[in-house]
Design a protein around this motif. Sequence first.
Motif, PDB file in Angstrom:
ATOM      1  N   SER B 433       0.839  -1.190   0.000  1.00  0.00           N
ATOM      2  CA  SER B 433       0.000   0.000   0.000  1.00  0.00           C
ATOM      3  C   SER B 433       0.882   1.251   0.000  1.00  0.00           C
ATOM      4  O   SER B 433       0.613   2.223  -0.723  1.00  0.00           O
ATOM      5  N   PHE B 434       1.949   1.224   0.781  1.00  0.00           N
ATOM      6  CA  PHE B 434       2.901   2.339   0.800  1.00  0.00           C
ATOM      7  C   PHE B 434       3.456   2.575  -0.598  1.00  0.00           C
ATOM      8  O   PHE B 434       3.448   3.687  -1.131  1.00  0.00           O
ATOM      9  N   GLN B 435       3.939   1.501  -1.204  1.00  0.00           N
ATOM     10  CA  GLN B 435       4.520   1.608  -2.545  1.00  0.00           C
ATOM     11  C   GLN B 435       3.513   2.154  -3.538  1.00  0.00           C
ATOM     12  O   GLN B 435       3.827   3.030  -4.349  1.00  0.00           O
ATOM     13  N   ASN B 436       2.287   1.652  -3.474  1.00  0.00           N
ATOM     14  CA  ASN B 436       1.281   2.102  -4.425  1.00  0.00           C
ATOM     15  C   ASN B 436       0.988   3.588  -4.278  1.00  0.00           C
ATOM     16  O   ASN B 436       0.904   4.308  -5.264  1.00  0.00           O
ATOM     17  N   HIS B 437       0.861   4.036  -3.028  1.00  0.00           N
ATOM     18  CA  HIS B 437       0.563   5.453  -2.838  1.00  0.00           C
ATOM     19  C   HIS B 437       1.736   6.325  -3.258  1.00  0.00           C
ATOM     20  O   HIS B 437       1.556   7.379  -3.868  1.00  0.00           O
ATOM     21  N   HIS B 438       2.944   5.887  -2.927  1.00  0.00           N
ATOM     22  CA  HIS B 438       4.115   6.674  -3.302  1.00  0.00           C
ATOM     23  C   HIS B 438       4.264   6.716  -4.814  1.00  0.00           C
ATOM     24  O   HIS B 438       4.453   7.782  -5.407  1.00  0.00           O
ATOM     25  N   THR B 439       4.145   5.544  -5.441  1.00  0.00           N
ATOM     26  CA  THR B 439       4.281   5.488  -6.895  1.00  0.00           C
ATOM     27  C   THR B 439       3.245   6.371  -7.572  1.00  0.00           C
ATOM     28  O   THR B 439       3.563   7.117  -8.509  1.00  0.00           O
ATOM     29  N   THR B 440       2.005   6.306  -7.088  1.00  0.00           N
ATOM     30  CA  THR B 440       0.958   7.125  -7.697  1.00  0.00           C
ATOM     31  C   THR B 440       1.329   8.593  -7.683  1.00  0.00           C
ATOM     32  O   THR B 440       1.175   9.305  -8.683  1.00  0.00           O
ATOM     33  N   LYS B 441       1.829   9.047  -6.530  1.00  0.00           N
ATOM     34  CA  LYS B 441       2.170  10.470  -6.421  1.00  0.00           C
ATOM     35  C   LYS B 441       3.246  10.855  -7.422  1.00  0.00           C
ATOM     36  O   LYS B 441       3.093  11.811  -8.186  1.00  0.00           O
ATOM     37  N   VAL B 442       4.358  10.113  -7.416  1.00  0.00           N
ATOM     38  CA  VAL B 442       5.476  10.473  -8.291  1.00  0.00           C
ATOM     39  C   VAL B 442       5.070  10.334  -9.755  1.00  0.00           C
ATOM     40  O   VAL B 442       5.393  11.166 -10.602  1.00  0.00           O
ATOM     41  N   LEU B 443       4.347   9.255 -10.007  1.00  0.00           N
ATOM     42  CA  LEU B 443       3.870   8.961 -11.342  1.00  0.00           C
ATOM     43  C   LEU B 443       3.065  10.097 -11.953  1.00  0.00           C
ATOM     44  O   LEU B 443       3.317  10.528 -13.088  1.00  0.00           O
TER      45      LEU B 443
END
Lengths: 676, 676
Positions: B433-443
């Motif tokens: 979940s951490f990775q998904n939220h972080h990736t979404t932001k940077v993405l």
Amino acid sequence: MTSLGDKGEGHRETTTKVLNQGSWTQVSCPCCVSEQVEPLVLIQLSDNIQPVTKRWLISLIEVPERDGGAALLAHPGEDECGDVIVVSAPRCTLLRATEDLGLCKKYHNGDMVAFSYNDRDNFRNVDDMQEFLTLAERQYIVKYELDFLRAQKGQKIPGVPESQGVLKARENICQKLEKAGVIKDIFPLHDKQRLTDLCRNWYSGKQIWGQPLDSIQAYFGGTVGFYFSFLDFYTWALVPPAILGLVLTFLLPGGGSGAGVVKEQAGGVVEVDDSPSVSGHMVQAVFSMLWSTLVMEFWKRRSSSLSHRWGLLHLAERFAEPRPGFHGTLGINPVTGRLEPLFPEWQRQLRVGLVSVPLVGFFLGMVVLGMTGFYHGEALAQGFHQDSGSLFSGALLYLPSVAHIVYTNMLGNVYRTVAMQLTEWENHREESSFQNHHTTKVLLFTFFNYFAVLFHIAFYKQDLPLLRKRLASLLIVTQLVNQCTEVVVPFIVDRFFSAPQKKQQEDDPNVDKLRAQRSLPPFPGLFAEYIELLVQFGYLSLFSCVYPLTAVLLLLNNVTEIRADAYKICKLFRKPFSAPVSNIGVWQTAFEVLGFVSVMSNCWLLLLSPRVREFCLEGGISGRNIILFAILVEHVLILVKMILAFMIPDEPDWVRIKREQIEFHSMQALGQQVRE
Amino acid sequence: MTSLGDKGEGHRETTTKVLNQGSWTQVSCPCCVSEQVEPLVLIQLSDNIQPVTKRWLISLIEVPERDGGAALLAHPGEDECGDVIVVSAPRCTLLRATEDLGLCKKYHNGDMVAFSYNDRDNFRNVDDMQEFLTLAERQYIVKYELDFLRAQKGQKIPGVPESQGVLKARENICQKLEKAGVIKDIFPLHDKQRLTDLCRNWYSGKQIWGQPLDSIQAYFGGTVGFYFSFLDFYTWALVPPAILGLVLTFLLPGGGSGAGVVKEQAGGVVEVDDSPSVSGHMVQAVFSMLWSTLVMEFWKRRSSSLSHRWGLLHLAERFAEPRPGFHGTLGINPVTGRLEPLFPEWQRQLRVGLVSVPLVGFFLGMVVLGMTGFYHGEALAQGFHQDSGSLFSGALLYLPSVAHIVYTNMLGNVYRTVAMQLTEWENHREESSFQNHHTTKVLLFTFFNYFAVLFHIAFYKQDLPLLRKRLASLLIVTQLVNQCTEVVVPFIVDRFFSAPQKKQQEDDPNVDKLRAQRSLPPFPGLFAEYIELLVQFGYLSLFSCVYPLTAVLLLLNNVTEIRADAYKICKLFRKPFSAPVSNIGVWQTAFEVLGFVSVMSNCWLLLLSPRVREFCLEGGISGRNIILFAILVEHVLILVKMILAFMIPDEPDWVRIKREQIEFHSMQALGQQVRE
């Protein structure tokens, strides 16, 4: 209406006492012996049934499951005709079926836990079936067991002609008996006492706000419980748009289509010109678009908490036996390892995709064709009448309408048959999947039928005043008709026509209790009720920006609708069977889809509205740019709706935790188990 | 490049032999004693570490879990500096962690079944850890155990100043040691032998088609395995649009933008006027819209079958301990009943909704602002230069570009920090979940940065020839730059700069194997690789209808990209840890969203194309109607995409059956269990 409740209280003998206790078949299991047996389900046999057939059926019902029976209790009835069998269920059968169905029940620590027969002693009330399972659950379990009576190899039905009486291996016995005309109907019995209590709490008492949802679910079962919960929720949800509509209509300067309608109603065919002001218009449109998403998201939360409360969170339909109508080649189910008919999923998908979808599309096309034909014919007839002006041509003016009505009716009847047969042919394994596919088909057609004219006016004719008039008259007429057919007529029939009959029956209560229920018509299902709500929701979310009073009228309608529906299901029909379900199924999707369609229609209506056009002309904005702006707004609103839907969790936190607890326990159990 | 493979084969000692067997700590469990211990993970300590601290850490690693240790095996290393600890894991620890992680393994009957420690003897290869678990899994398990070393009350770190060395109850020891500077890094060790084999099969051998996906997954773990599977799948999926692009460009009459580009490349600034013909245009647009949905749907199926094949279908991350960075008030987890930090879900939702979303929106706004400022500044400078014409004003022409580049870079750096801190602050319980939220932001930000200019040209300037030129040059330039930075430069560095160093190290293999790995830079993660693919996919699906050769160029690029990425991850970086995951996570959503945006952009581009306009003028269709028609087409296409996505099942039938088998078994297990 309170007299109904009083009457019920007058004779407090429950149906239990109607039947002679001694005539029940014996239970094989010592733990299931009880003093009183509760009659749950009635099997209505044909009038000319052979006693040998009836005896055979009774023995089949009472034999334990390992010998191919249903492990239920049967009673030959005390009717002189001998054409009924009353069925009940012993404790063990009920408990095992509870596990099979995957129902959750109260554990000793108060949690709702998936019931396990091995662990039964840790569940509350496990010794008192009346407390442990609801009436609807007990009755559904009896039906469930009857439905899965399978023929052994070379079995024959005694007392039935050879041509009809030979059973194939694993053939569904009840279906076969119904086909052979031996069984006319199977339906659950009312419990007079409980029904009277329920009615008092529901609609005939002083209770105005709220409904006794738990009792409704307990008495009528999951589907009915969810319908009334949704109706309740939806009615409350209508309050904000109703208030907004009142404010926009009566308080805002320039917004006065309400006044226009009043004029129209009073004076007949007065042309209405005053549309709501641009700002009111927009507020109403944007509000109703966001409102529809919020309502459905919060309903999902409500629905999942109800489903936890009623122990329906962990249903095991996928792993149970397939539904009775399902057929396929006999084989080993790869998931459960049981012998059952198998039918490949891809083949079903192909049937749905390559046959059902095009056929449904074809029928929708036929609706459009009919409408086009109607408008065309009307124009032709009008032209002809203007040219000739004779009496004959005047009569001809009515021909297109009549032809259209006949056409629509015939089309509807053909479609209903086709939809049912298509869905049967798609061969769904689970009852819920069958229901969803069938409902979707009928739903699409019905919805198209209802809205084709409005869409035609809005998108093709682009005539807002006509749309407003049409919407107002539809709302008012539909309501009047509904109120009449749903409340007044049945009430009159019940009070003045059925009452004398009832009186007569009550002289001989022991025999006629059952017959009274047999004489009621079967419950027609909830489809008509749901479609009424959906069409309402459509009026409100698709077109309400042209007629802000929609929500007020709907709110008034729903308040009476609740009582009327309750009265209907309690008094006017046989009790329906109701499978345990965990939500309102495909209806939820239908409401959500409507929410998205509403964005498009509202943006379009705003674009059409004369005030917006004036506004553009004054501001010097070109037509092209205003369209592009509308598209942008539409896309942004759809995005906002999707983000809203995504942000609001579909289940409350505490339900999620309970669900995860169940999953965690079953994972742990899997880890601890050593398979042989 | 084959020389690399040969070199690897030249010295076939595995790293296992590098370490002195006797120096490993002893295992407490008799079943775990083995002849050879495989070094899995290296803990790099600070240079000036106190021997007492190192001893304390080693003892912590080897102590059984019930005494607060990690139940692993530690080796002090044989480096004279003494600043490393090599860690391995005994059999029992590996097996228990396998169950905790919810990995599926081959059962004796060949099925993939969720591993259960109690039932371990029924699983294949359970005695040979090298066969039973992949290298990546073994290494991840070591990290998993190290990550969950928790401090006991009042524990102190010996040999560390009082101010830094006191641990709070249940504090994460590894995190604390990293903060205190005792641990510099923890990373998994390469296995030279396996790596050499993998390289030969992957990129340095004769293999051209396909990649050894199973070996990649086994060696590098789930995330890397899924990345290369996706790259592979996506490259194959580019073949149909590439063929279509070639046909449209070279075979269809009137479609010849390819020729235009060739001219442009050869002759410098030749104006290109020939756009593809209307029909080719439309075919390309509709094709790429449907293609994007089909690709993602079939990838989902591929992904789920890979995830079954690799035993990742039933991961239990939700029920495991929270990720190391998670904090909250200590309490009982309501689901698992374990003592751990708790943080309410609604609070996280609030943080995401009320802080993260607006902040991300703000930064996206800043990107737009920067772009607007740039165009504005450029116009100003141009005006000023035209007015004055001096050398100074000529130099000033470059100012807006320079300012914009500086601004974009600074903004990007600030944003990366903000995104990481925001995601930390959102306090996700699970790593995925951490990775998904972080990736979404940077993405979102990166994507906006890449596409803002193209969108500006397409939607605001509405200048198709410019868009086509820009797209072609972006594709060609990006590819050249990528090929250089990803293949040529690293290859040269590796061959000519690192090689002498390596030679020197190989004189003393026993000591320097580890040091060689320590000198490599850490793996930067897959974000850059994925975003490259996403941007490619964006060029193709959003704008390809103006430049049909896009797919051909991308296909060429990807064929080399696969080798380059493989070379990079094998040779140029430390081996990364890779958590078991069951899909590519949020990237999947990103690709799907792009597919829907592509419908809008393609419809818009078609509307703009001069041939469509000519066509309308000839046919006498008004501008208003053509826009309305385009909207209709857009909505219908979106509907078709949604129906397609709905109709294609997300997992193949056999995977669904396997998954349902697991669920059924765990339901059965729950039923058979009697809880105390």
